[in-house]
Design a protein around this motif. Structure first.
Motif, PDB file in Angstrom:
ATOM      1  N   MET A   1       0.917  -1.114   0.067  1.00 45.89           N
ATOM      2  CA  MET A   1      -0.009   0.184  -0.086  1.00 45.89           C
ATOM      3  C   MET A   1       0.870   1.313   0.048  1.00 45.89           C
ATOM      4  O   MET A   1       1.723   1.367   0.899  1.00 45.89           O
ATOM      5  N   ALA A   2       0.353   2.279  -0.664  1.00 45.45           N
ATOM      6  CA  ALA A   2       1.231   3.445  -0.849  1.00 45.45           C
ATOM      7  C   ALA A   2       0.958   4.335   0.314  1.00 45.45           C
ATOM      8  O   ALA A   2       2.056   4.976   0.709  1.00 45.45           O
ATOM      9  N   ASP A   3      -0.140   4.334   0.871  1.00 39.68           N
ATOM     10  CA  ASP A   3      -0.440   5.057   1.954  1.00 39.68           C
ATOM     11  C   ASP A   3      -0.559   4.411   3.261  1.00 39.68           C
ATOM     12  O   ASP A   3      -1.128   3.540   3.264  1.00 39.68           O
ATOM     13  N   LYS A   6      -3.260   4.109   5.737  1.00 42.57           N
ATOM     14  CA  LYS A   6      -4.500   3.605   5.278  1.00 42.57           C
ATOM     15  C   LYS A   6      -4.533   1.941   5.383  1.00 42.57           C
ATOM     16  O   LYS A   6      -3.906   1.359   4.449  1.00 42.57           O
ATOM     17  N   ASP A   8      -6.615  -1.459   5.069  1.00 44.45           N
ATOM     18  CA  ASP A   8      -8.210  -2.127   4.663  1.00 44.45           C
ATOM     19  C   ASP A   8      -7.766  -3.623   4.868  1.00 44.45           C
ATOM     20  O   ASP A   8      -7.268  -4.299   4.310  1.00 44.45           O
ATOM     21  N   ILE A  10     -10.230  -5.668   4.646  1.00 44.91           N
ATOM     22  CA  ILE A  10     -10.682  -6.737   3.851  1.00 44.91           C
ATOM     23  C   ILE A  10      -9.942  -7.019   2.650  1.00 44.91           C
ATOM     24  O   ILE A  10     -10.446  -8.096   1.976  1.00 44.91           O
ATOM     25  N   HIS A  11      -9.096  -6.142   2.294  1.00 42.49           N
ATOM     26  CA  HIS A  11      -8.235  -6.138   1.010  1.00 42.49           C
ATOM     27  C   HIS A  11      -7.593  -7.542   1.033  1.00 42.49           C
ATOM     28  O   HIS A  11      -7.788  -8.227  -0.200  1.00 42.49           O
ATOM     29  N   HIS A  14      -9.821 -10.309  -1.179  1.00 43.02           N
ATOM     30  CA  HIS A  14      -9.938 -10.099  -2.430  1.00 43.02           C
ATOM     31  C   HIS A  14      -9.485 -11.366  -3.509  1.00 43.02           C
ATOM     32  O   HIS A  14      -8.457 -11.807  -3.311  1.00 43.02           O
ATOM     33  N   TYR A 110       0.397 -12.366   2.102  1.00 45.87           N
ATOM     34  CA  TYR A 110       0.022 -11.952   0.640  1.00 45.87           C
ATOM     35  C   TYR A 110      -0.710 -13.360   0.241  1.00 45.87           C
ATOM     36  O   TYR A 110      -0.936 -13.495  -0.944  1.00 45.87           O
ATOM     37  N   LYS A 192      -4.871  -8.361  10.864  1.00 48.57           N
ATOM     38  CA  LYS A 192      -4.600  -7.271   9.904  1.00 48.57           C
ATOM     39  C   LYS A 192      -4.969  -5.719  10.557  1.00 48.57           C
ATOM     40  O   LYS A 192      -4.169  -4.933  10.423  1.00 48.57           O
TER      41      LYS A 192
ATOM     42  N   VAL B   3       0.637 -14.298  -6.927  1.00 49.97           N
ATOM     43  CA  VAL B   3      -0.039 -13.694  -5.807  1.00 49.97           C
ATOM     44  C   VAL B   3       0.442 -12.233  -5.735  1.00 49.97           C
ATOM     45  O   VAL B   3      -0.147 -11.254  -5.437  1.00 49.97           O
ATOM     46  N   TYR B   7      -1.264  -8.824  -6.141  1.00 52.24           N
ATOM     47  CA  TYR B   7      -1.725  -7.939  -5.072  1.00 52.24           C
ATOM     48  C   TYR B   7      -1.012  -6.777  -4.979  1.00 52.24           C
ATOM     49  O   TYR B   7      -1.944  -5.667  -4.865  1.00 52.24           O
ATOM     50  N   GLY B  11      -3.039  -3.194  -5.364  1.00 53.13           N
ATOM     51  CA  GLY B  11      -2.837  -2.341  -4.254  1.00 53.13           C
ATOM     52  C   GLY B  11      -2.454  -0.938  -4.823  1.00 53.13           C
ATOM     53  O   GLY B  11      -2.984   0.258  -4.304  1.00 53.13           O
ATOM     54  N   ALA B  15      -4.682   2.312  -4.161  1.00 52.41           N
ATOM     55  CA  ALA B  15      -4.371   3.164  -3.355  1.00 52.41           C
ATOM     56  C   ALA B  15      -4.191   4.459  -4.263  1.00 52.41           C
ATOM     57  O   ALA B  15      -4.432   5.730  -3.586  1.00 52.41           O
ATOM     58  N   PHE B  29     -18.205  -6.894  -0.122  1.00 58.36           N
ATOM     59  CA  PHE B  29     -17.214  -7.771   0.845  1.00 58.36           C
ATOM     60  C   PHE B  29     -16.908  -9.243   0.177  1.00 58.36           C
ATOM     61  O   PHE B  29     -17.748  -9.969  -0.388  1.00 58.36           O
ATOM     62  N   PRO B  30     -15.620  -9.333  -0.080  1.00 60.27           N
ATOM     63  CA  PRO B  30     -15.262 -10.507  -0.971  1.00 60.27           C
ATOM     64  C   PRO B  30     -15.972 -11.805  -0.857  1.00 60.27           C
ATOM     65  O   PRO B  30     -16.364 -12.148  -1.688  1.00 60.27           O
TER      66      PRO B  30
END
Lengths: 253, 188
Positions: A1-3, A6, A8, A10-11, A14, A110, A192, B3, B7, B11, B15, B29-30
Protein backbone atom coordinates in the motif's frame (compact mmCIF):
# COMPACT_ATOMS: atom_id res chain seq x y z
CA UNK A 1 0.00 0.00 0.00
CA UNK A 2 1.28 3.36 -0.97
CA UNK A 3 -0.40 5.15 1.90
CA UNK A 4 0.77 3.44 5.08
CA UNK A 5 -1.81 5.09 7.31
CA UNK A 6 -4.68 3.58 5.37
CA UNK A 7 -5.32 -0.01 6.32
CA UNK A 8 -7.97 -2.06 4.59
CA UNK A 9 -8.41 -5.29 6.55
CA UNK A 10 -10.81 -6.64 3.94
CA UNK A 11 -8.36 -6.27 1.11
CA UNK A 12 -6.67 -9.59 1.89
CA UNK A 13 -9.83 -11.47 0.96
CA UNK A 14 -10.03 -10.16 -2.59
CA UNK A 15 -10.15 -12.76 -5.31
CA UNK A 16 -7.79 -11.64 -8.04
CA UNK A 17 -8.01 -13.07 -11.50
CA UNK A 18 -4.71 -14.42 -12.69
CA UNK A 19 -5.78 -16.14 -15.92
CA UNK A 20 -9.23 -15.16 -17.21
CA UNK A 21 -11.28 -18.18 -18.24
CA UNK A 22 -14.93 -18.17 -19.19
CA UNK A 23 -16.99 -21.28 -19.78
CA UNK A 24 -20.65 -21.18 -20.76
CA UNK A 25 -21.04 -17.59 -19.65
CA UNK A 26 -19.59 -18.30 -16.22
CA UNK A 27 -16.43 -16.61 -15.05
CA UNK A 28 -14.27 -19.52 -13.93
CA UNK A 29 -10.97 -17.67 -14.12
CA UNK A 30 -7.87 -19.06 -12.54
CA UNK A 31 -7.53 -16.82 -9.50
CA UNK A 32 -5.26 -16.41 -6.50
CA UNK A 33 -7.73 -18.62 -4.64
CA UNK A 34 -7.43 -21.31 -7.32
CA UNK A 35 -3.66 -21.04 -7.11
CA UNK A 36 -3.74 -21.48 -3.33
CA UNK A 37 -6.05 -24.48 -3.66
CA UNK A 38 -3.59 -26.08 -6.06
CA UNK A 39 -0.69 -25.23 -3.77
CA UNK A 40 -2.64 -26.73 -0.86
CA UNK A 41 -3.34 -29.97 -2.69
CA UNK A 42 0.14 -30.26 -4.18
CA UNK A 43 1.91 -29.39 -0.95
CA UNK A 44 -0.15 -31.74 1.22
CA UNK A 45 -0.22 -34.53 -1.34
CA UNK A 46 3.45 -34.11 -2.21
CA UNK A 47 4.50 -34.08 1.42
CA UNK A 48 2.54 -37.22 2.23
CA UNK A 49 3.81 -38.89 -0.93
CA UNK A 50 7.48 -38.09 -0.34
CA UNK A 51 7.28 -38.68 3.41
CA UNK A 52 6.02 -42.21 2.91
CA UNK A 53 8.12 -43.04 -0.16
CA UNK A 54 10.82 -44.87 1.82
CA UNK A 55 8.13 -47.07 3.47
CA UNK A 56 10.39 -47.41 6.48
CA UNK A 57 9.50 -49.89 9.15
CA UNK A 58 11.17 -47.47 11.51
CA UNK A 59 9.75 -44.11 10.42
CA UNK A 60 11.79 -40.98 9.92
CA UNK A 61 10.54 -37.56 10.99
CA UNK A 62 8.47 -36.84 7.89
CA UNK A 63 7.03 -40.33 7.79
CA UNK A 64 6.11 -40.00 11.47
CA UNK A 65 4.11 -36.88 10.69
CA UNK A 66 2.28 -38.69 7.89
CA UNK A 67 1.61 -41.68 10.15
CA UNK A 68 0.51 -39.53 13.08
CA UNK A 69 -1.99 -37.63 10.92
CA UNK A 70 -3.26 -40.94 9.53
CA UNK A 71 -3.68 -42.41 13.00
CA UNK A 72 -5.15 -39.17 14.30
CA UNK A 73 -7.97 -39.09 11.76
CA UNK A 74 -8.43 -42.87 11.80
CA UNK A 75 -8.89 -42.99 15.58
CA UNK A 76 -11.15 -39.94 15.49
CA UNK A 77 -13.38 -41.57 12.88
CA UNK A 78 -13.30 -44.99 14.56
CA UNK A 79 -14.17 -43.49 17.95
CA UNK A 80 -17.17 -41.56 16.70
CA UNK A 81 -18.49 -43.72 13.85
CA UNK A 82 -17.20 -47.19 14.69
CA UNK A 83 -15.28 -49.48 12.38
CA UNK A 84 -18.02 -49.24 9.75
CA UNK A 85 -17.20 -45.57 9.44
CA UNK A 86 -13.74 -46.43 8.18
CA UNK A 87 -15.05 -46.64 4.62
CA UNK A 88 -15.28 -42.86 4.81
CA UNK A 89 -11.73 -42.56 6.05
CA UNK A 90 -10.18 -41.36 2.76
CA UNK A 91 -12.84 -38.67 2.52
CA UNK A 92 -12.45 -37.42 6.10
CA UNK A 93 -8.66 -37.54 5.82
CA UNK A 94 -8.72 -35.55 2.58
CA UNK A 95 -11.12 -33.05 4.11
CA UNK A 96 -8.96 -32.57 7.19
CA UNK A 97 -5.73 -32.28 5.22
CA UNK A 98 -7.19 -29.88 2.70
CA UNK A 99 -8.71 -27.58 5.32
CA UNK A 100 -5.66 -27.76 7.58
CA UNK A 101 -3.12 -26.95 4.88
CA UNK A 102 -5.35 -24.27 3.35
CA UNK A 103 -5.73 -22.67 6.80
CA UNK A 104 -2.01 -22.82 7.49
CA UNK A 105 -1.04 -21.49 4.06
CA UNK A 106 -3.39 -18.59 4.72
CA UNK A 107 -1.04 -17.54 7.50
CA UNK A 108 1.63 -16.57 4.97
CA UNK A 109 1.54 -12.87 4.15
CA UNK A 110 0.02 -12.15 0.71
CA UNK A 111 -1.46 -15.64 0.51
CA UNK A 112 -5.24 -15.68 0.35
CA UNK A 113 -6.93 -17.96 2.84
CA UNK A 114 -9.02 -20.31 0.73
CA UNK A 115 -11.21 -21.25 3.70
CA UNK A 116 -12.02 -17.62 4.50
CA UNK A 117 -14.55 -17.69 1.69
CA UNK A 118 -17.98 -18.92 2.64
CA UNK A 119 -18.57 -20.55 -0.73
CA UNK A 120 -15.65 -22.93 -0.20
CA UNK A 121 -16.59 -23.96 3.34
CA UNK A 122 -20.25 -24.17 2.33
CA UNK A 123 -19.38 -26.41 -0.61
CA UNK A 124 -17.42 -28.74 1.66
CA UNK A 125 -20.15 -28.72 4.33
CA UNK A 126 -22.86 -29.42 1.76
CA UNK A 127 -20.71 -32.22 0.34
CA UNK A 128 -20.60 -33.78 3.82
CA UNK A 129 -24.33 -33.20 4.25
CA UNK A 130 -25.20 -34.81 0.92
CA UNK A 131 -22.92 -37.78 1.57
CA UNK A 132 -24.55 -38.33 4.98
CA UNK A 133 -28.04 -38.02 3.52
CA UNK A 134 -27.45 -40.19 0.47
CA UNK A 135 -25.53 -42.89 2.32
CA UNK A 136 -28.03 -42.91 5.20
CA UNK A 137 -31.00 -43.29 2.87
CA UNK A 138 -29.27 -45.84 0.66
CA UNK A 139 -28.12 -47.92 3.63
CA UNK A 140 -31.15 -47.69 5.91
CA UNK A 141 -34.01 -46.54 3.66
CA UNK A 142 -36.82 -45.05 5.69
CA UNK A 143 -35.24 -46.22 8.91
CA UNK A 144 -32.78 -43.37 8.38
CA UNK A 145 -35.53 -41.02 9.59
CA UNK A 146 -35.36 -42.64 13.00
CA UNK A 147 -32.56 -40.11 13.34
CA UNK A 148 -35.28 -37.50 13.97
CA UNK A 149 -37.21 -39.62 16.46
CA UNK A 150 -35.25 -40.11 19.66
CA UNK A 151 -36.30 -43.06 21.77
CA UNK A 152 -38.02 -42.70 25.13
CA UNK A 153 -39.73 -39.39 24.36
CA UNK A 154 -43.38 -38.94 25.47
CA UNK A 155 -45.80 -38.96 22.53
CA UNK A 156 -47.04 -35.49 23.45
CA UNK A 157 -43.58 -34.02 23.02
CA UNK A 158 -42.89 -35.99 19.85
CA UNK A 159 -43.94 -33.38 17.25
CA UNK A 160 -41.86 -30.72 18.98
CA UNK A 161 -38.80 -32.92 19.34
CA UNK A 162 -39.01 -34.15 15.77
CA UNK A 163 -39.35 -30.59 14.52
CA UNK A 164 -36.28 -29.55 16.50
CA UNK A 165 -34.31 -32.55 15.28
CA UNK A 166 -35.23 -31.90 11.65
CA UNK A 167 -34.30 -28.24 11.91
CA UNK A 168 -31.01 -29.04 13.61
CA UNK A 169 -30.26 -31.60 10.93
CA UNK A 170 -31.05 -29.21 8.10
CA UNK A 171 -29.06 -26.36 9.61
CA UNK A 172 -25.98 -28.53 10.03
CA UNK A 173 -24.31 -27.44 6.79
CA UNK A 174 -24.82 -23.82 7.80
CA UNK A 175 -23.21 -24.13 11.23
CA UNK A 176 -20.59 -26.49 9.83
CA UNK A 177 -19.49 -24.07 7.11
CA UNK A 178 -19.97 -20.75 8.91
CA UNK A 179 -17.90 -21.91 11.87
CA UNK A 180 -14.81 -22.46 9.74
CA UNK A 181 -15.41 -19.47 7.48
CA UNK A 182 -16.08 -17.02 10.33
CA UNK A 183 -13.08 -18.17 12.34
CA UNK A 184 -10.74 -17.74 9.42
CA UNK A 185 -12.23 -14.43 8.35
CA UNK A 186 -12.34 -12.89 11.83
CA UNK A 187 -8.86 -14.07 12.72
CA UNK A 188 -7.31 -12.61 9.63
CA UNK A 189 -9.19 -9.34 9.97
CA UNK A 190 -8.07 -8.99 13.60
CA UNK A 191 -4.52 -9.76 12.64
CA UNK A 192 -4.62 -7.22 9.86
CA UNK A 193 -6.18 -4.53 12.09
CA UNK A 194 -3.51 -4.91 14.77
CA UNK A 195 -0.74 -4.98 12.20
CA UNK A 196 -2.32 -1.88 10.65
CA UNK A 197 -2.11 -0.11 14.02
CA UNK A 198 1.61 -0.79 14.08
CA UNK A 199 2.09 0.74 10.63
CA UNK A 200 -0.15 3.71 11.40
CA UNK A 201 1.48 4.47 14.74
CA UNK A 202 5.06 4.23 13.51
CA UNK A 203 4.30 6.82 10.86
CA UNK A 204 3.55 9.29 13.67
CA UNK A 205 7.18 9.54 14.80
CA UNK A 206 9.04 8.59 17.97
CA UNK A 207 6.00 8.53 20.27
CA UNK A 208 4.14 6.46 17.75
CA UNK A 209 6.96 3.94 17.53
CA UNK A 210 6.87 3.45 21.30
CA UNK A 211 3.10 3.25 21.19
CA UNK A 212 3.29 0.68 18.41
CA UNK A 213 4.93 -1.83 20.72
CA UNK A 214 1.61 -2.84 22.23
CA UNK A 215 -0.22 -3.65 18.97
CA UNK A 216 2.93 -5.34 17.72
CA UNK A 217 2.95 -7.62 20.74
CA UNK A 218 -0.72 -8.28 20.15
CA UNK A 219 -0.09 -9.08 16.49
CA UNK A 220 2.65 -11.55 17.43
CA UNK A 221 0.41 -13.19 20.02
CA UNK A 222 -2.49 -13.29 17.59
CA UNK A 223 -0.31 -14.91 14.96
CA UNK A 224 0.42 -17.76 17.34
CA UNK A 225 -3.27 -17.94 18.22
CA UNK A 226 -4.18 -18.01 14.53
CA UNK A 227 -1.88 -20.97 13.93
CA UNK A 228 -3.67 -22.76 16.77
CA UNK A 229 -7.06 -21.82 15.31
CA UNK A 230 -5.95 -22.95 11.84
CA UNK A 231 -5.33 -26.42 13.27
CA UNK A 232 -8.28 -26.38 15.65
CA UNK A 233 -10.84 -25.43 13.01
CA UNK A 234 -9.57 -28.13 10.65
CA UNK A 235 -9.88 -30.56 13.55
CA UNK A 236 -13.38 -29.36 14.43
CA UNK A 237 -14.44 -29.55 10.79
CA UNK A 238 -13.22 -33.15 10.52
CA UNK A 239 -14.62 -34.05 13.95
CA UNK A 240 -18.11 -32.79 13.03
CA UNK A 241 -17.87 -34.67 9.75
CA UNK A 242 -17.16 -37.84 11.72
CA UNK A 243 -20.15 -37.22 13.99
CA UNK A 244 -22.45 -36.60 11.01
CA UNK A 245 -21.16 -39.74 9.29
CA UNK A 246 -21.97 -41.66 12.46
CA UNK A 247 -25.59 -40.53 12.05
CA UNK A 248 -25.63 -41.94 8.53
CA UNK A 249 -24.27 -45.28 9.77
CA UNK A 250 -26.18 -45.58 13.04
CA UNK A 251 -29.36 -43.53 12.63
CA UNK A 252 -30.97 -44.77 15.86
CA UNK A 253 -30.09 -42.48 18.73
CA UNK B 1 5.04 -15.07 -7.65
CA UNK B 2 1.64 -14.49 -9.14
CA UNK B 3 -0.05 -13.67 -5.90
CA UNK B 4 2.45 -11.09 -4.84
CA UNK B 5 2.43 -9.34 -8.20
CA UNK B 6 -1.30 -9.39 -8.43
CA UNK B 7 -1.63 -8.10 -4.93
CA UNK B 8 0.90 -5.38 -5.50
CA UNK B 9 -0.74 -4.35 -8.76
CA UNK B 10 -4.11 -4.17 -7.16
CA UNK B 11 -2.79 -2.37 -4.14
CA UNK B 12 -1.30 0.34 -6.35
CA UNK B 13 -4.47 0.78 -8.32
CA UNK B 14 -6.56 1.03 -5.23
CA UNK B 15 -4.28 3.29 -3.33
CA UNK B 16 -3.74 5.52 -6.34
CA UNK B 17 -7.29 6.17 -7.34
CA UNK B 18 -9.62 4.97 -4.61
CA UNK B 19 -11.85 3.95 -7.47
CA UNK B 20 -13.01 0.35 -7.73
CA UNK B 21 -10.66 -1.03 -10.31
CA UNK B 22 -12.46 -4.21 -11.17
CA UNK B 23 -16.08 -3.83 -12.28
CA UNK B 24 -18.47 -4.18 -9.40
CA UNK B 25 -16.88 -6.63 -7.06
CA UNK B 26 -14.30 -4.43 -5.45
CA UNK B 27 -17.01 -2.75 -3.44
CA UNK B 28 -18.78 -5.82 -2.15
CA UNK B 29 -17.39 -7.78 0.77
CA UNK B 30 -15.24 -10.35 -1.06
CA UNK B 31 -16.58 -13.51 0.60
CA UNK B 32 -20.12 -12.49 -0.40
CA UNK B 33 -19.19 -11.50 -3.96
CA UNK B 34 -21.14 -14.05 -5.92
CA UNK B 35 -19.35 -13.28 -9.18
CA UNK B 36 -16.34 -15.24 -7.90
CA UNK B 37 -18.39 -18.26 -6.82
CA UNK B 38 -18.31 -20.25 -10.10
CA UNK B 39 -14.55 -19.95 -10.31
CA UNK B 40 -14.03 -20.90 -6.67
CA UNK B 41 -16.41 -23.85 -6.91
CA UNK B 42 -14.89 -25.17 -10.12
CA UNK B 43 -11.35 -24.99 -8.83
CA UNK B 44 -12.39 -26.46 -5.49
CA UNK B 45 -13.98 -29.39 -7.30
CA UNK B 46 -10.85 -29.88 -9.41
CA UNK B 47 -8.26 -29.56 -6.64
CA UNK B 48 -10.24 -31.29 -3.90
CA UNK B 49 -11.29 -34.07 -6.26
CA UNK B 50 -7.79 -34.73 -7.53
CA UNK B 51 -6.40 -34.44 -3.99
CA UNK B 52 -9.00 -36.96 -2.80
CA UNK B 53 -8.21 -39.39 -5.62
CA UNK B 54 -4.48 -39.06 -5.05
CA UNK B 55 -4.77 -39.67 -1.30
CA UNK B 56 -7.28 -42.49 -1.70
CA UNK B 57 -5.41 -44.30 -4.48
CA UNK B 58 -1.78 -43.68 -3.58
CA UNK B 59 -0.99 -42.21 -0.19
CA UNK B 60 -3.46 -43.85 2.17
CA UNK B 61 -2.97 -47.43 0.89
CA UNK B 62 0.74 -46.82 1.20
CA UNK B 63 0.53 -45.66 4.82
CA UNK B 64 -1.82 -48.56 5.52
CA UNK B 65 0.73 -50.94 4.00
CA UNK B 66 3.47 -49.41 6.17
CA UNK B 67 1.39 -50.10 9.27
CA UNK B 68 0.68 -53.63 8.10
CA UNK B 69 4.33 -54.40 7.38
CA UNK B 70 5.26 -53.01 10.76
CA UNK B 71 2.72 -55.04 12.67
CA UNK B 72 3.72 -58.14 10.67
CA UNK B 73 7.33 -57.47 11.49
CA UNK B 74 6.55 -57.00 15.16
CA UNK B 75 4.49 -60.19 15.24
CA UNK B 76 7.31 -62.03 13.50
CA UNK B 77 9.90 -60.69 15.93
CA UNK B 78 7.68 -61.62 18.85
CA UNK B 79 7.31 -65.11 17.43
CA UNK B 80 11.05 -65.41 17.09
CA UNK B 81 11.57 -64.15 20.61
CA UNK B 82 9.02 -66.66 21.90
CA UNK B 83 10.74 -69.43 19.96
CA UNK B 84 14.14 -68.48 21.33
CA UNK B 85 12.72 -68.32 24.82
CA UNK B 86 11.30 -71.81 24.35
CA UNK B 87 14.71 -73.01 23.24
CA UNK B 88 16.35 -71.41 26.26
CA UNK B 89 13.74 -72.95 28.52
CA UNK B 90 14.36 -76.35 26.95
CA UNK B 91 18.11 -75.97 27.46
CA UNK B 92 17.55 -75.01 31.09
CA UNK B 93 15.24 -78.00 31.56
CA UNK B 94 17.82 -80.33 29.99
CA UNK B 95 20.51 -78.93 32.25
CA UNK B 96 18.31 -79.34 35.30
CA UNK B 97 17.51 -82.88 34.25
CA UNK B 98 21.16 -83.74 33.81
CA UNK B 99 22.01 -82.18 37.12
CA UNK B 100 19.27 -84.18 38.83
CA UNK B 101 20.47 -87.37 37.12
CA UNK B 102 24.03 -86.78 38.22
CA UNK B 103 22.88 -86.09 41.74
CA UNK B 104 20.79 -89.21 41.93
CA UNK B 105 23.61 -91.25 40.42
CA UNK B 106 26.02 -89.87 43.01
CA UNK B 107 23.52 -90.73 45.71
CA UNK B 108 23.18 -94.20 44.32
CA UNK B 109 26.91 -94.77 44.30
CA UNK B 110 27.21 -93.43 47.82
CA UNK B 111 24.31 -95.51 48.95
CA UNK B 112 25.65 -98.72 47.44
CA UNK B 113 29.08 -98.05 48.91
CA UNK B 114 27.49 -97.45 52.26
CA UNK B 115 25.36 -100.58 51.90
CA UNK B 116 28.26 -102.83 50.97
CA UNK B 117 30.39 -101.44 53.77
CA UNK B 118 27.57 -102.04 56.16
CA UNK B 119 26.99 -105.57 54.86
CA UNK B 120 30.68 -106.35 55.22
CA UNK B 121 30.75 -104.98 58.73
CA UNK B 122 27.67 -106.99 59.54
CA UNK B 123 29.17 -110.17 58.15
CA UNK B 124 32.36 -109.62 60.12
CA UNK B 125 30.40 -108.92 63.22
CA UNK B 126 28.37 -112.09 62.68
CA UNK B 127 31.48 -114.17 62.13
CA UNK B 128 33.03 -112.79 65.29
CA UNK B 129 29.86 -113.44 67.22
CA UNK B 130 29.64 -116.98 65.87
CA UNK B 131 33.23 -117.64 66.90
CA UNK B 132 32.61 -116.23 70.32
CA UNK B 133 29.50 -118.34 70.58
CA UNK B 134 31.46 -121.40 69.61
CA UNK B 135 34.14 -120.60 72.13
CA UNK B 136 31.51 -119.98 74.75
CA UNK B 137 29.89 -123.31 74.00
CA UNK B 138 33.28 -125.05 74.20
CA UNK B 139 33.95 -123.42 77.55
CA UNK B 140 30.52 -124.38 78.84
CA UNK B 141 31.13 -127.98 77.82
CA UNK B 142 34.48 -127.92 79.56
CA UNK B 143 32.91 -126.49 82.66
CA UNK B 144 30.22 -129.16 82.52
CA UNK B 145 32.86 -131.85 82.11
CA UNK B 146 34.89 -130.48 84.95
CA UNK B 147 31.70 -130.22 86.98
CA UNK B 148 30.78 -133.81 86.14
CA UNK B 149 34.19 -135.08 87.05
CA UNK B 150 34.14 -132.97 90.16
CA UNK B 151 30.72 -134.35 91.04
CA UNK B 152 32.05 -137.87 90.42
CA UNK B 153 34.89 -137.19 92.76
CA UNK B 154 32.45 -135.82 95.32
CA UNK B 155 30.99 -139.39 95.60
CA UNK B 156 34.35 -140.84 96.37
CA UNK B 157 35.12 -138.06 98.89
CA UNK B 158 31.75 -138.55 100.48
CA UNK B 159 32.34 -142.32 100.80
CA UNK B 160 35.76 -141.72 102.29
CA UNK B 161 34.39 -139.05 104.61
CA UNK B 162 31.38 -141.21 105.53
CA UNK B 163 33.65 -144.19 106.22
CA UNK B 164 35.95 -142.06 108.31
CA UNK B 165 33.07 -140.38 110.21
CA UNK B 166 31.42 -143.79 110.78
CA UNK B 167 34.64 -145.26 112.07
CA UNK B 168 35.28 -142.33 114.32
CA UNK B 169 31.78 -142.24 115.71
CA UNK B 170 31.00 -145.91 116.02
CA UNK B 171 34.21 -147.65 115.52
CA UNK B 172 32.38 -150.00 113.26
CA UNK B 173 33.69 -150.74 109.94
CA UNK B 174 31.27 -150.47 107.10
CA UNK B 175 32.00 -152.23 103.87
CA UNK B 176 32.80 -150.22 100.92
CA UNK B 177 29.71 -151.40 99.08
CA UNK B 178 27.42 -150.39 101.97
CA UNK B 179 28.86 -146.89 102.12
CA UNK B 180 28.69 -146.63 98.41
CA UNK B 181 25.00 -147.49 98.27
CA UNK B 182 24.25 -145.23 101.26
CA UNK B 183 26.04 -142.26 99.61
CA UNK B 184 24.33 -142.92 96.31
CA UNK B 185 20.97 -143.03 98.18
CA UNK B 186 21.71 -139.76 99.98
CA UNK B 187 22.73 -138.04 96.77
CA UNK B 188 19.62 -139.22 95.14
Amino acid sequence: MADPTKVDPIHQFHINTLIPIEIGGYDVSFTNSSLLMIVTAVLAGGFLFIATSSRGTVPGRAQSIAEISYEFIASMLRDSAGSQGMKFFPFVFTLFMFVLVANLLGMFPYFITVTSHLIITAALAILVFVIVLVYGLWKHGFRFFKLFVPEGIPVVLMPLVVAIEVISFLTRPISHSVRLFANMLAGHITLKVFSGFVVSLTSLGAVGIVGAILPLTMAVGLTALEFLIAFLQAYVFAMLTCIYINDAIHPGH
Amino acid sequence: MFVVEAYAAEGETQAGTEVPHDDAHANTFPPFDSSTFPSQLLWLVITFGLFYLFLQRVVLPRIGAIFETRSDRIAQDLDQAARMKDEADAAIAAYEQELADAKSKANEIGQSARDSAKAEAEAERKAAEAELEKKLEGSAAEIEKIKQSAMGEIGAIAEDTATAILQALTGAKATKAEVQSAVAKARG
